[in-house]
Design a protein around this motif. Structure first.
Motif, mmCIF file in Angstrom:
data_model
loop_
_atom_site.group_PDB
_atom_site.id
_atom_site.type_symbol
_atom_site.label_atom_id
_atom_site.label_comp_id
_atom_site.label_asym_id
_atom_site.label_seq_id
_atom_site.Cartn_x
_atom_site.Cartn_y
_atom_site.Cartn_z
ATOM 1 N N SER A 46 -18.273 -16.319 -39.615
ATOM 2 C CA SER A 46 -17.927 -17.418 -38.724
ATOM 3 C C SER A 46 -16.665 -17.117 -37.921
ATOM 4 N N LYS A 47 -15.882 -16.103 -38.302
ATOM 5 C CA LYS A 47 -14.670 -15.756 -37.579
ATOM 6 C C LYS A 47 -14.901 -14.627 -36.580
ATOM 7 N N VAL A 48 -16.141 -14.254 -36.348
ATOM 8 C CA VAL A 48 -16.445 -13.197 -35.401
ATOM 9 C C VAL A 48 -16.084 -13.673 -33.998
ATOM 10 N N ALA A 49 -15.341 -12.891 -33.274
ATOM 11 C CA ALA A 49 -14.968 -13.245 -31.915
ATOM 12 C C ALA A 49 -16.136 -12.963 -30.978
ATOM 13 N N VAL A 59 -25.343 -9.800 -34.977
ATOM 14 C CA VAL A 59 -26.320 -10.805 -34.601
ATOM 15 C C VAL A 59 -25.829 -12.117 -35.177
ATOM 16 N N ALA A 60 -25.820 -13.151 -34.357
ATOM 17 C CA ALA A 60 -25.281 -14.438 -34.777
ATOM 18 C C ALA A 60 -25.995 -14.967 -36.015
ATOM 19 N N PRO A 61 -25.236 -15.541 -36.952
ATOM 20 C CA PRO A 61 -25.857 -16.150 -38.124
ATOM 21 C C PRO A 61 -26.532 -17.463 -37.748
ATOM 22 N N ALA A 62 -27.431 -17.907 -38.598
ATOM 23 C CA ALA A 62 -28.222 -19.094 -38.292
ATOM 24 C C ALA A 62 -27.463 -20.368 -38.634
ATOM 25 N N LYS A 63 -26.409 -20.652 -37.897
ATOM 26 C CA LYS A 63 -25.656 -21.889 -38.056
ATOM 27 C C LYS A 63 -25.285 -22.368 -36.665
ATOM 28 N N VAL A 64 -25.692 -23.587 -36.343
ATOM 29 C CA VAL A 64 -25.501 -24.115 -34.988
ATOM 30 C C VAL A 64 -24.047 -23.992 -34.546
ATOM 31 N N GLU A 65 -23.118 -24.402 -35.397
ATOM 32 C CA GLU A 65 -21.708 -24.416 -35.003
ATOM 33 C C GLU A 65 -21.174 -23.014 -34.716
ATOM 34 N N VAL A 66 -21.587 -22.025 -35.476
ATOM 35 C CA VAL A 66 -21.111 -20.653 -35.271
ATOM 36 C C VAL A 66 -21.691 -20.083 -33.979
ATOM 37 N N ILE A 67 -22.986 -20.282 -33.772
ATOM 38 C CA ILE A 67 -23.615 -19.792 -32.540
ATOM 39 C C ILE A 67 -22.982 -20.469 -31.331
ATOM 40 N N ALA A 68 -22.723 -21.760 -31.431
ATOM 41 C CA ALA A 68 -22.088 -22.490 -30.325
ATOM 42 C C ALA A 68 -20.706 -21.921 -30.026
ATOM 43 N N ARG A 69 -19.930 -21.644 -31.060
ATOM 44 C CA ARG A 69 -18.595 -21.081 -30.859
ATOM 45 C C ARG A 69 -18.684 -19.724 -30.163
ATOM 46 N N LEU A 70 -19.680 -18.914 -30.549
ATOM 47 C CA LEU A 70 -19.854 -17.607 -29.919
ATOM 48 C C LEU A 70 -20.245 -17.725 -28.446
ATOM 49 N N THR A 71 -20.865 -18.837 -28.079
ATOM 50 C CA THR A 71 -21.257 -19.035 -26.680
ATOM 51 C C THR A 71 -20.239 -19.864 -25.905
ATOM 52 N N GLY A 72 -19.203 -20.320 -26.582
ATOM 53 C CA GLY A 72 -18.111 -21.013 -25.890
ATOM 54 C C GLY A 72 -18.258 -22.519 -25.789
ATOM 55 N N LEU A 84 -35.102 -28.061 -39.513
ATOM 56 C CA LEU A 84 -34.305 -27.461 -38.450
ATOM 57 C C LEU A 84 -33.050 -28.274 -38.202
ATOM 58 N N ARG A 85 -32.074 -27.618 -37.564
ATOM 59 C CA ARG A 85 -30.878 -28.299 -37.039
ATOM 60 C C ARG A 85 -30.806 -27.941 -35.571
ATOM 61 N N GLN A 86 -30.443 -28.928 -34.758
ATOM 62 C CA GLN A 86 -30.368 -28.656 -33.327
ATOM 63 C C GLN A 86 -29.105 -29.286 -32.768
ATOM 64 N N GLY A 87 -28.393 -28.477 -31.984
ATOM 65 C CA GLY A 87 -27.191 -28.953 -31.334
ATOM 66 C C GLY A 87 -27.301 -28.771 -29.830
ATOM 67 N N VAL A 88 -26.691 -29.698 -29.096
ATOM 68 C CA VAL A 88 -26.673 -29.649 -27.641
ATOM 69 C C VAL A 88 -25.290 -29.179 -27.210
ATOM 70 N N CYS A 89 -25.263 -28.219 -26.283
ATOM 71 C CA CYS A 89 -24.006 -27.734 -25.720
ATOM 72 C C CYS A 89 -23.945 -28.129 -24.250
ATOM 73 N N HIS A 90 -22.836 -28.719 -23.867
ATOM 74 C CA HIS A 90 -22.592 -29.064 -22.457
ATOM 75 C C HIS A 90 -21.389 -28.252 -21.997
ATOM 76 N N THR A 91 -21.589 -27.404 -21.009
ATOM 77 C CA THR A 91 -20.477 -26.648 -20.433
ATOM 78 C C THR A 91 -20.468 -26.895 -18.933
ATOM 79 N N LYS A 92 -19.457 -26.382 -18.264
ATOM 80 C CA LYS A 92 -19.383 -26.529 -16.805
ATOM 81 C C LYS A 92 -20.532 -25.812 -16.122
ATOM 82 N N GLU A 93 -20.963 -24.673 -16.705
ATOM 83 C CA GLU A 93 -22.009 -23.865 -16.092
ATOM 84 C C GLU A 93 -23.416 -24.361 -16.395
ATOM 85 N N VAL A 94 -23.659 -24.789 -17.650
ATOM 86 C CA VAL A 94 -25.034 -25.045 -18.074
ATOM 87 C C VAL A 94 -25.055 -25.943 -19.317
#
Length: 162
Positions: A46-49, A59-72, A84-94
Motif C-alpha cells: 500500500s506504500k508503493v509510490a 501490479v496493483a493489489p486488489a484493494k480499491v483504496e490502494v489502486i485509487a491512490r496509485l491513480t491519484g 465486489l467492492r467498487q469506488g468512484v474517482c472524480h478528478t479534474k481530468e476524468v
C-alpha cells in the motif's frame, strides 16, 4: 447379568479424546488466521509510490483504496459487497470506476456480464478500472494489468447509403 469391565484409566481416555479433537481443529484455525507476514506485505504494497509501479513491474493489489491512490484520487465507495467492492474517482481530468473482487473467477463473471455493453477496461488480478479509453494506457503505466476490449451486443453501425 455380567458387568462390563471399566476402563482402567478413564483420565487417559479423556486426555486422548481431547488431544484428538485439538489436532483435528488446529489445521482449521491455522488456515483461517491472517499471520503477521500477510499484514506486513499488505502494508508494504500500500506504500508503493505511483512512480514505482512501471519501473519495478508492480501490479496493483486488489484493494480499491490502494489502486485509487496509485491513480491519484481518493475514492468514494459505492458498492461494498461480498462479491465486489467498487469506488468512484472524480478528478479534474476524468471520472472512473475501480472495482475489486475476492477472486479472479468473480472478476471474469463480471466481465462476461459487462461484455453486453462493450467498451475497454483495464484488467488486473482481481481488479478492473473502467474509464474513458484514452485514459486506460496512462493507468496501465501506473497499475499494470491489460487493456481488454469487450464486444457488446446489438447491431453494428452501418455506413450510410448517401
Amino acid at each position: 447379568m455380567p458387568q462390563q469391565p471399566r476402563a482402567q484409566y478413564p483420565g487417559r481416555l479423556m486426555r486422548g479424546a481431547t488431544l484428538a479433537a485439538t489436532l483435528a481443529i488446529a489445521p482449521l484455525t491455522a488456515a483461517c488466521s491472517g499471520g503477521d507476514g500477510d499484514a506486513g506485505t499488505e502494508r508494504k504494497q500500500s506504500k508503493v509510490a505511483v512512480s514505482d509501479a512501471p519501473a519495478n513491474g508492480v501490479v496493483a493489489p486488489a484493494k480499491v483504496e490502494v489502486i485509487a491512490r496509485l491513480t491519484g484520487c481518493k475514492p468514494k465507495i459505492r458498492i461494498n459487497a461480498a462479491e465486489l467492492r467498487q469506488g468512484v474517482c472524480h478528478t479534474k481530468e476524468v471520472d472512473y470506476l475501480i472495482t475489486t473482487f475476492p477472486s479472479d473467477e468473480l472478476k471474469e463473471t463480471w466481465l462476461d456480464s459487462a461484455s453486453g455493453y462493450g467498451g475497454k477496461y483495464l484488467v488486473g488480478t482481481e481488479w478492473i478500472v473502467s474509464a474513458q479509453p484514452q485514459m486506460l494506457a496512462g493507468f496501465q503505466d501506473r497499475l499494470g494489468g491489460t487493456i481488454r476490449q469487450l464486444r457488446g451486443f446489438g447491431p453494428a453501425a452501418q455506413p450510410s447509403a448517401s
